[in-house]
Design a protein around this motif. Structure first.
Motif, mmCIF file in Angstrom:
data_model
loop_
_atom_site.group_PDB
_atom_site.id
_atom_site.type_symbol
_atom_site.label_atom_id
_atom_site.label_comp_id
_atom_site.label_asym_id
_atom_site.label_seq_id
_atom_site.Cartn_x
_atom_site.Cartn_y
_atom_site.Cartn_z
ATOM 1 N N LEU A 216 0.888 -1.331 -0.090
ATOM 2 C CA LEU A 216 -0.007 0.000 0.028
ATOM 3 C C LEU A 216 0.899 1.329 -0.209
ATOM 4 O O LEU A 216 1.857 1.063 0.758
ATOM 5 N N THR A 217 0.438 2.119 -0.808
ATOM 6 C CA THR A 217 1.456 3.226 -1.046
ATOM 7 C C THR A 217 1.646 4.147 0.247
ATOM 8 O O THR A 217 0.906 4.353 0.629
ATOM 9 N N PRO A 218 2.932 4.485 0.439
ATOM 10 C CA PRO A 218 3.100 5.505 1.625
ATOM 11 C C PRO A 218 2.970 6.800 1.401
ATOM 12 O O PRO A 218 2.864 7.441 2.361
ATOM 13 N N THR A 219 3.004 7.187 0.089
ATOM 14 C CA THR A 219 2.956 8.526 -0.133
ATOM 15 C C THR A 219 2.546 8.665 -1.369
ATOM 16 O O THR A 219 2.700 7.759 -2.345
ATOM 17 N N VAL A 220 2.390 10.092 -1.891
ATOM 18 C CA VAL A 220 1.808 10.276 -3.396
ATOM 19 C C VAL A 220 2.895 10.527 -4.360
ATOM 20 O O VAL A 220 2.761 9.491 -5.524
ATOM 21 N N CYS A 221 3.786 11.266 -4.093
ATOM 22 C CA CYS A 221 4.878 11.703 -5.105
ATOM 23 C C CYS A 221 5.640 10.636 -5.670
ATOM 24 O O CYS A 221 6.260 10.656 -6.659
ATOM 25 N N HIS A 222 5.998 9.366 -4.908
ATOM 26 C CA HIS A 222 6.697 8.168 -5.407
ATOM 27 C C HIS A 222 6.237 7.800 -6.906
ATOM 28 O O HIS A 222 6.942 7.439 -7.724
ATOM 29 N N HIS A 223 4.818 7.772 -7.085
ATOM 30 C CA HIS A 223 4.469 7.381 -8.294
ATOM 31 C C HIS A 223 4.606 8.194 -9.494
ATOM 32 O O HIS A 223 5.135 7.676 -10.597
ATOM 33 N N LEU A 224 4.777 9.305 -9.325
ATOM 34 C CA LEU A 224 5.426 10.307 -10.345
ATOM 35 C C LEU A 224 6.810 10.038 -10.552
ATOM 36 O O LEU A 224 6.959 9.727 -11.998
ATOM 37 N N TYR A 225 7.586 9.976 -9.691
ATOM 38 C CA TYR A 225 9.191 9.516 -9.871
ATOM 39 C C TYR A 225 9.080 7.973 -10.596
ATOM 40 O O TYR A 225 9.898 7.918 -11.481
ATOM 41 N N TYR A 226 8.410 7.130 -10.134
ATOM 42 C CA TYR A 226 8.190 5.859 -11.057
ATOM 43 C C TYR A 226 7.645 6.056 -12.499
ATOM 44 O O TYR A 226 8.443 5.357 -13.185
ATOM 45 N N ALA A 227 6.815 6.784 -12.457
ATOM 46 C CA ALA A 227 6.379 7.007 -13.963
ATOM 47 C C ALA A 227 7.505 7.473 -14.731
ATOM 48 O O ALA A 227 7.508 7.357 -16.011
ATOM 49 N N LEU A 228 8.258 8.402 -14.321
ATOM 50 C CA LEU A 228 9.374 9.100 -15.201
ATOM 51 C C LEU A 228 10.810 8.272 -15.139
ATOM 52 O O LEU A 228 11.741 8.812 -15.591
ATOM 53 N N ALA A 229 10.694 6.856 -14.636
ATOM 54 C CA ALA A 229 11.811 6.100 -14.529
ATOM 55 C C ALA A 229 12.315 5.833 -16.003
ATOM 56 O O ALA A 229 11.497 5.720 -16.741
ATOM 57 N N ASP A 230 13.692 5.949 -16.071
ATOM 58 C CA ASP A 230 14.327 5.963 -17.495
ATOM 59 C C ASP A 230 13.704 6.728 -18.426
ATOM 60 O O ASP A 230 13.965 6.714 -19.756
ATOM 61 N N GLN A 231 13.353 8.044 -18.120
ATOM 62 C CA GLN A 231 12.781 8.901 -19.055
ATOM 63 C C GLN A 231 13.547 10.252 -19.172
ATOM 64 O O GLN A 231 14.492 10.277 -18.162
ATOM 65 N N THR A 232 13.561 11.071 -20.045
ATOM 66 C CA THR A 232 14.142 12.463 -19.997
ATOM 67 C C THR A 232 12.945 13.348 -19.921
ATOM 68 O O THR A 232 11.974 13.234 -20.521
#
Ligand code: AMP
Ligand code: ZN
Length: 407
Positions: A216-232
């Motif tokens: 269960l996710t502990p916080t909100v912003c981690h999902h954005l960082y995950y969505a940006l993984a390996d991206q420019t």
């Protein structure tokens, strides 16, 4: 550390030598909740000189000894090498008037405006829900002012991601695991026939559950960082906003709406050059001030650190403090003459860029930062200061409540 014989059958007391310094008392107490399932309540008394544990049952000698060892380990790890954090206040509105000084929880429970479902999770009724809707409308406006793009994130987050960003080592105590029955006809039929709920927990046949691949996710912003993984990402940075449920298991520290297992947050998140992140957070802080003024909220903003577990606690908190990476919005709780964090401004430097392989167009690693407003805590601090009757609430909030009442 010396163990004195139990004063009452279920109470263990330990003398600390030297005493736990004042600035560490809350952090050490919070960690003591996790040392053993036998612990019901932990307190630190006599100016840090003694620890008192209330246990769930009378301990035998070996349990007493095991608990004593664990207490000593926690205290040694957290006190050794700790230094007093330098506190700097960015805003101080603690002198705002408050008309109420009781713990609002009893009244809220009595009028069923708050209904306890379990340890650390509650249903909120129409009054608190409208109050939170008001706050959400103001913070959504603020996100719009920042030209933040909206995102919606799931309540689950992959275990693999959590390990990659060091959550397992930094915050293992607060993780919430998600499992399901193994895909196996016999396992599922066996469960259906024999499982039951005993003392509030699922009593299932052995080896029924799959190893958890999600948390269960502990916080909100981690999902954005995950969505940006390996991206420019673009050189001029990204500003994003999202609302979400968050889950942090806080053991016996969970009390009332003040400390929950399941709470909700609105975040505004910045990814880009360092100056972009810093300026974005500062802009949000300035634009949020009139919102807190309309709420009539007594609070101050001062630097803080995250609740790292004992292994990484000392180094990580020292690092966060030295670089002033975290500031908390701490609202007054008049009934306990204390404050509680209702929001925070966080900078992570290039931590997520590094661990998730995110780059900017010039190949450099982006910085990240976020501000999070915790709604249950905000609502709790608000009613702790203004009471549970909307007639006594500040005018902008009352006006919203009237406009959004069901006719
Ligand atoms: P943090 O990411 O720890 O700075 O938390 C951001 C905000 O979430 C806090 O300022 C609180 O408003 C809220 N929050 C964090 N933990 C809890 C909790 N256990 N119960 C309720 N609200 C929380
Ligand atoms: Zn965040």
């Amino acid at each position: 550390m010396t163990n004195t014989p139990p004063r009452e059958p279920q109470i263990l007391e330990f003398a600390n030598s030297p005493a736990i310094p004042d600035f560490l008392i809350k952090d050490v107490r919070a960690k003591l909740a996790y040392i053993d399932e036998a612990v019901d309540k932990a307190s630190i008394v006599e100016d840090g000189a003694r620890i008192r544990l209330v246990l769930k049952s009378v301990p035998d000698e070996s349990l007493q000894k095991a608990i004593e060892d664990k207490v000593a380990r926690v205290v040694t790890a957290m006190v050794k090498g700790a230094f007093e954090p330098r506190l700097r206040s960015l805003e101080d509105h603690m002198d705002r008037l408050h008309a109420y000084d009781r713990d609002p929880m009893d009244e809220l429970l009595a009028e069923r405006e708050v209904v306890r479902e379990g340890n650390g999770y509650y249903t909120l009724g129409p009054k608190l829900s409208r109050l939170i809707d008001y706050m959400e409308s103001r913070f959504l406006w603020l996100a719009g002012e920042m030209q933040a793009e909206p995102y919606r994130f799931p309540a689950l987050i992959p275990a693999e991601y959590m390990e990659r960003v060091k959550y397992f080592s930094n915050f293992p105590h607060s993780l919430s695991f998600v499992s399901h029955l193994r895909e196996d006809l016999e396992v599922i039929e066996d469960f259906a026939q024999h499982a039951c709920c005993s003392h509030g927990v699922v009593d299932a046949p052995d080896h029924s559950m799959a190893a958890p691949g999600a948390m269960l996710t502990p916080t909100v912003c981690h999902h954005l960082y995950y969505a940006l993984a390996d991206q420019t990402i673009p050189m001029d940075g990204m500003t994003v906003t999202a609302y979400g449920h968050c889950f942090r298991y806080e053991s016996s520290n969970m009390i009332s709406l003040e400390r929950l297992w399941n709470f909700t947050m609105r975040e505004i998140i910045f990814v880009g050059p360092e100056s972009f992140v810093k300026q974005g957070l500062e802009k949000v802080r300035k634009k949020a001030a009139p919102i807190f003024a309309d709420l009539g909220l007594a609070y101050r903003i001062e630097n803080a650190s995250d609740p790292f577990f004992i292994g990484t606690f000392t180094n990580q908190t020292a690092y966060q403090n030295a670089l002033e990476l975290k500031f908390e919005i701490r609202a007054l709780l008049p009934f306990k003459n204390d404050t509680v964090a209702v929001g925070s401004y966080n900078r992570h430097q290039t931590f997520f860029g590094t661990h998730l392989n995110i780059h900017m167009e010039n190949e450099e690693l982006p910085h990240t930062g976020c501000v999070g407003f915790g709604y249950e805590r905000l609502a709790f601090a608000f009613v702790a200061q203004h009471g549970t009757d909307p007639k006594g609430w500040p005018e902008p909030v009352r006006a919203y409540m009237d406009d959004h009442a069901v006719c």
